[in-house]
Design an enzyme around this catalytic site. Structure first.
Site, mmCIF file in Angstrom:
data_model
loop_
_atom_site.group_PDB
_atom_site.id
_atom_site.type_symbol
_atom_site.label_atom_id
_atom_site.label_comp_id
_atom_site.label_asym_id
_atom_site.label_seq_id
_atom_site.Cartn_x
_atom_site.Cartn_y
_atom_site.Cartn_z
ATOM 1 N N ASP A 246 67.252 23.872 49.251
ATOM 2 C CA ASP A 246 68.378 23.672 48.324
ATOM 3 C C ASP A 246 67.880 23.568 46.881
ATOM 4 O O ASP A 246 68.681 23.554 45.955
ATOM 5 C CB ASP A 246 69.196 22.432 48.691
ATOM 6 C CG ASP A 246 68.334 21.187 48.832
ATOM 7 O OD1 ASP A 246 67.375 21.209 49.623
ATOM 8 O OD2 ASP A 246 68.617 20.200 48.125
ATOM 9 N N ASN A 247 66.584 23.495 46.695
ATOM 10 C CA ASN A 247 66.024 23.470 45.340
ATOM 11 C C ASN A 247 65.255 24.760 45.047
ATOM 12 O O ASN A 247 64.403 24.795 44.160
ATOM 13 C CB ASN A 247 65.098 22.263 45.169
ATOM 14 C CG ASN A 247 65.863 20.946 45.247
ATOM 15 O OD1 ASN A 247 67.053 20.902 44.959
ATOM 16 N ND2 ASN A 247 65.179 19.887 45.635
HETATM 17 P P1 AMP Z 1 67.765 16.478 45.174
HETATM 18 O O1 AMP Z 1 66.729 15.865 46.024
HETATM 19 O O2 AMP Z 1 67.838 15.904 43.783
HETATM 20 O O3 AMP Z 1 67.730 17.956 45.169
HETATM 21 O O4 AMP Z 1 69.173 16.042 45.792
HETATM 22 C C1 AMP Z 1 69.521 16.284 47.145
HETATM 23 C C2 AMP Z 1 70.994 16.013 47.354
HETATM 24 O O5 AMP Z 1 71.319 14.654 47.066
HETATM 25 C C3 AMP Z 1 71.913 16.855 46.493
HETATM 26 O O6 AMP Z 1 73.015 17.225 47.280
HETATM 27 C C4 AMP Z 1 72.326 15.902 45.406
HETATM 28 O O7 AMP Z 1 73.565 16.241 44.822
HETATM 29 C C5 AMP Z 1 72.393 14.581 46.123
HETATM 30 N N1 AMP Z 1 72.193 13.438 45.226
HETATM 31 C C6 AMP Z 1 71.054 13.080 44.604
HETATM 32 N N2 AMP Z 1 71.240 11.974 43.854
HETATM 33 C C7 AMP Z 1 72.532 11.600 44.007
HETATM 34 C C8 AMP Z 1 73.336 10.531 43.504
HETATM 35 N N3 AMP Z 1 72.852 9.596 42.681
HETATM 36 N N4 AMP Z 1 74.624 10.482 43.894
HETATM 37 C C9 AMP Z 1 75.138 11.401 44.730
HETATM 38 N N5 AMP Z 1 74.439 12.419 45.248
HETATM 39 C C10 AMP Z 1 73.145 12.532 44.894
HETATM 40 MG MG MG Z 2 68.578 19.459 44.376
#
Ligand code: AMP
Ligand code: MG
Length: 474
Positions: A246-247
């Site tokens: 997803d990244n």
């Molecule tokens: P990431 O690891 O930053 O790529 O995030 C993985 C998932 O977690 C994505 O779907 C983000 O939108 C969600 N996410 C990360 N931080 C938050 C937050 N503080 N509140 C809600 N969703 C989050």
């Molecule tokens: Mg992400």
């Protein structure tokens, strides 16, 4: 006064199951911390807005004319495990603008409040990770690598609660040529939603590579872009930290600067992310993980193909050819780092041998390569004799090069966003002092130039300043 963004929103035209339309959750007291005026001008955004207007808009308190705010849905493999539904849990796509070169760019708020995809999260971000992403993504752009960019940072006047306690809330405005990820494809593939998958594939092709032929052409193109991107990361000592599918973008841009870091002293197995316990996303594993991610992309595309057996065979061949593609790119960029314009097979070994000696000698990655131009590289090694033996072979090879110094100057930055400087910048910003942020932004905007006044920003961290772990920013 109002701010004009020339929106032309194509993602919002896709079927409703691709996203959830909603507005940002307003914040108490928006205050503009950073505004990227040159990027704004490039995007055709009329920057005439005063700081209050910019703060209101980029905090999400006021939707600009023509915006169609929405949270995108996607899935993804996180550390190898499949999550069938993720999505923008704290981000909103405001819309797209077409820049002065005809390129379409997403304008996204990050930290704009909860969405249906927030799961347990609060939908918010705090100032530290917002400024970290701002600085590091803009530095990446100045280093010449494809990346999302930062348009604005705003504080919210609200507190965000994270492990260290109550922290100042903030919203980042991110610009990307799209936010379509491998995980976006996986979302529709996992649901066997063929119509959705086809619509997404058509949209991605039209947007990113209109000349390619169908899913196979798209796969081949994305593999090529990601191979170049990851080799580019390796060349500047960058560790992304969360290379989940997803990244991983379809555009080939670096996205999601969470626990990322630029290495100081070189070791191939370096990991900074506090949650990457097994080193899945270690520096030297990035070249392997990206192949795995492309295999997941290929898998998601197979259902679109009329003859699935033939598609599996063809896609497998494309994925299997990727390591060689990365290796060729690696050879090219690392040969340039040692002053060789056109790399031959044996030049990879020469560069690899230097790296092996650097790993043993705990040499500073950035400064060692830069010192090949300026002199003093041997001082970067615990055992300088290890460098001497390599240097003789290197000098002999350089005799066949026309202008090795020019090649090295273009390939070896003097400045990277060093972790300890980023941390110091965040600490100052939380205390209300934005000068370190502004100085970092200024110096890192031309990282290949000698900037004698900024010699302190080239120094590796003192023992007491070393950052051992970085955090996801959530
Ligand atoms: P990431 O690891 O930053 O790529 O995030 C993985 C998932 O977690 C994505 O779907 C983000 O939108 C969600 N996410 C990360 N931080 C938050 C937050 N503080 N509140 C809600 N969703 C989050
Ligand atoms: Mg992400």
């Amino acid at each position: 006064m109002t701010l004009v963004l020339p929106f032309d929103n194509s993602y919002a035209q896709l079927p409703p199951r691709f996203y959830t339309r909603q507005n940002a959750v307003p914040v108490r007291e928006p205050r503009l911390v950073a505004w990227n005026a040159s990027l704004a001008a490039y995007l055709g955004i009329d920057g005439g807005g005063d700081a209050e207007t910019l703060a209101r808009i980029f905090a999400g308190n006021e939707a600009p004319e023509g915006a169609t705010p929405l949270a995108q849905v996607y899935a993804g493999h996180q550390f190898g495990g499949f999550s069938p539904q993720l999505g923008d849990g704290r981000a909103l796509l405001l819309g797209e603008v077409v820049d002065s070169h005809g390129q379409r760019r997403d304008i996204q708020l990050k930290g704009s409040g909860p969405t249906p995809y927030s799961r347990m999260g609060d939908g918010r971000a705090w100032l530290g990770p917002v400024l970290r992403e701002y600085v590091v993504s803009e530095a990446m752009h100045a280093l010449g690598l494809p990346t999302t960019r930062a348009l604005a940072a705003v504080t919210t006047g609200e507190r965000v609660y994270r492990e260290p306690g109550a922290l100042p809330g903030a919203v980042l405005t991110r610009v990307a040529s799209s936010h379509i990820r491998v995980g976006t494809f996986q979302y529709f593939a996992a649901r066997r939603d063929l119509d959705g998958l086809r619509a997404l594939c058509d949209h991605a092709i039209a947007r990113h590579c209109p000349d390619v032929d169908g899913p196979a052409g798209l796969l081949s193109e994305v593999i090529d872009r990601q191979a170049r991107l990851v080799a580019g990361w390796l060349a500047v000592g960058f560790i992304h930290g969360v290379m989940n599918t997803d990244n991983t973008t379809i555009s080939g841009e670096t996205i999601d600067y969470g626990p990322c870091a630029f290495m100081d002293s070189y070791h191939p197995q370096t990991v900074y992310s506090s949650i990457d316990a097994h080193g899945r996303y270690a520096y030297d594993n990035q070249a392997h993980v990206i192949v795995w991610n492309m295999a997941q992309f290929a898998t998601a595309l197979v259902p679109l193909m009329p003859d699935q057996d033939a598609a599996i065979e063809g896609f497998t061949a494309l994925v299997h050819a990727m390591p060689e593609r990365i290796e060729a790119e690696w050879r090219r960029v690392f040969a340039a780092k040692i002053g060789i314009a056109e790399a031959g097979e044996e030049d990879a070994a020469l560069a690899g041998d230097l790296l092996a000696r650097m790993a043993e000698g705990r040499a500073d990655f950035t400064n060692t390569f830069r010192a090949l131009i300026e002199g003093g590289a041997r001082d970067q090694f615990l055992d300088p004799a290890a460098f001497d033996a390599w240097e003789a072979r290197w000098r002999a090879r350089l005799a066949r090069e026309a202008d090795p110094e020019a090649v090295m100057r273009a390939a070896n930055p003097a400045f990277i966003p060093r972790n300890h400087r980023v941390e110091q910048m965040i600490e100052a910003a939380v205390g209300g002092d934005l000068k370190p942020f502004e100085r970092l932004m200024d110096v890192l905007s031309h990282p290949y130039d000698d900037q004698p006044d900024a010699a302190d920003l080239r120094r590796p961290p003192a023992a007491s300043e070393v950052v051992h772990a970085t955090f996801c920013g959530t």
